[in-house]
Design a protein around this motif. Sequence first.
Motif, PDB file in Angstrom:
ATOM      1  N   LEU A 186      26.444  43.611  39.868  1.00  0.00           N
ATOM      2  CA  LEU A 186      26.243  42.783  38.679  1.00  0.00           C
ATOM      3  C   LEU A 186      26.165  41.335  39.152  1.00  0.00           C
TER       4      LEU A 186
ATOM      5  N   CYS B 215      25.257  37.177  38.397  1.00  0.00           N
ATOM      6  CA  CYS B 215      25.259  36.158  37.340  1.00  0.00           C
ATOM      7  C   CYS B 215      24.390  34.969  37.738  1.00  0.00           C
TER       8      CYS B 215
ATOM      9  N   THR C 294      23.596  39.192  34.433  1.00  0.00           N
ATOM     10  CA  THR C 294      24.236  38.579  33.276  1.00  0.00           C
ATOM     11  C   THR C 294      24.025  37.076  33.388  1.00  0.00           C
TER      12      THR C 294
ATOM     13  N   GLN D 127      32.571  33.086  35.836  1.00  0.00           N
ATOM     14  CA  GLN D 127      32.387  34.537  35.982  1.00  0.00           C
ATOM     15  C   GLN D 127      32.611  34.989  37.426  1.00  0.00           C
TER      16      GLN D 127
ATOM     17  N   VAL E 110      31.819  39.420  37.869  1.00  0.00           N
ATOM     18  CA  VAL E 110      30.526  39.762  38.459  1.00  0.00           C
ATOM     19  C   VAL E 110      30.720  39.899  39.972  1.00  0.00           C
ATOM     20  N   ASP E 111      29.733  40.462  40.643  1.00  0.00           N
ATOM     21  CA  ASP E 111      29.818  40.649  42.090  1.00  0.00           C
ATOM     22  C   ASP E 111      29.284  39.465  42.881  1.00  0.00           C
TER      23      ASP E 111
ATOM     24  N   GLY F 255      27.044  35.328  42.265  1.00  0.00           N
ATOM     25  CA  GLY F 255      26.392  34.384  41.370  1.00  0.00           C
ATOM     26  C   GLY F 255      25.847  33.201  42.143  1.00  0.00           C
TER      27      GLY F 255
END
Length: 294
Positions: free
Chosen positions: A173, A175, A208, A219, A225-226, A228
């Motif tokens: 995931l 960001c 996201t 985040q 999240v993993d 960003g």
Amino acid sequence: MNDHRISRRSFLAATGIAGAAAALTACGGAASSTAASVASSAAASSQAAQSVELIVFAAASLTETLTAIGETYSAENPGVTFRFNFDSSGTLKTQIQEGADCDLFISAGQKQMDQLDIIASADVNKDRLDFVDSDTRVDLLENKVVLCVPEGSDKGIDSFDALAEHLEAQDILFCMGNSDVPVGQYTQKILAYYDLDEEALAAAGVITYGSNVKEVTTQITEASVDAGVVYCTDAFSAGLTPVDEATKEMCGQVIYPAAVLKAAPNAEVAKEFLAYLQTDRAATVFEGVGFSAV
């Protein structure tokens, strides 16, 4: 910058007060007392007239540094205070366009400034908006776009190349900023550099979004999240260690333009503050978190 500049009006007022006080003193003690009272009252009125609240709209990534610089500036320039509005450059641009009071605008991208500058290309300023005093516009700072992961992450995302592989596999995931946010626009260029389809990834639930860079940073730090993409300055402020830095080929340069607005309530004071932001003293604060001069 001359931190002790005296306006011609203030100088003449002070000279007049001193002259009046001297003349009245020659007439006797009572007159002297009256002159002192008049001088004190006039000086107080002059100081009140010089009190200015500068309204500064600035990219969210400038929150910590600009707040600190503003505090120092106010201490050295009594009567000058600040009302900061920190948000995404796209949101700030819209607020200015809708009539919000603003003295100085500092954007995290050229696009948002261009959209308010009548001398900018019509391809960017399509509505031919004329809010910026173009003569005051400067490229103030440069930032870097970086990839960050939560502390203790075990996903093996240690570079943009690795990020691209995981996004293709759709097993993380990720960001990024919204499309109207400069950091989001820089991230879109990185995705395009790797031939990644943002829309398809978002539809697959792999991406996201944050409405500004601070939301993306949060985040990441909260491990929701993993990975960003943020600016190196925001990573520094959040205590994150970037795992990779985007090259100029990936997303171009990250330049922060600044300009006083044509309808600025306090244009002259705003110009003085903008000049201060270009001094070595201000540069020391900016460079302390990762910004650099252009």
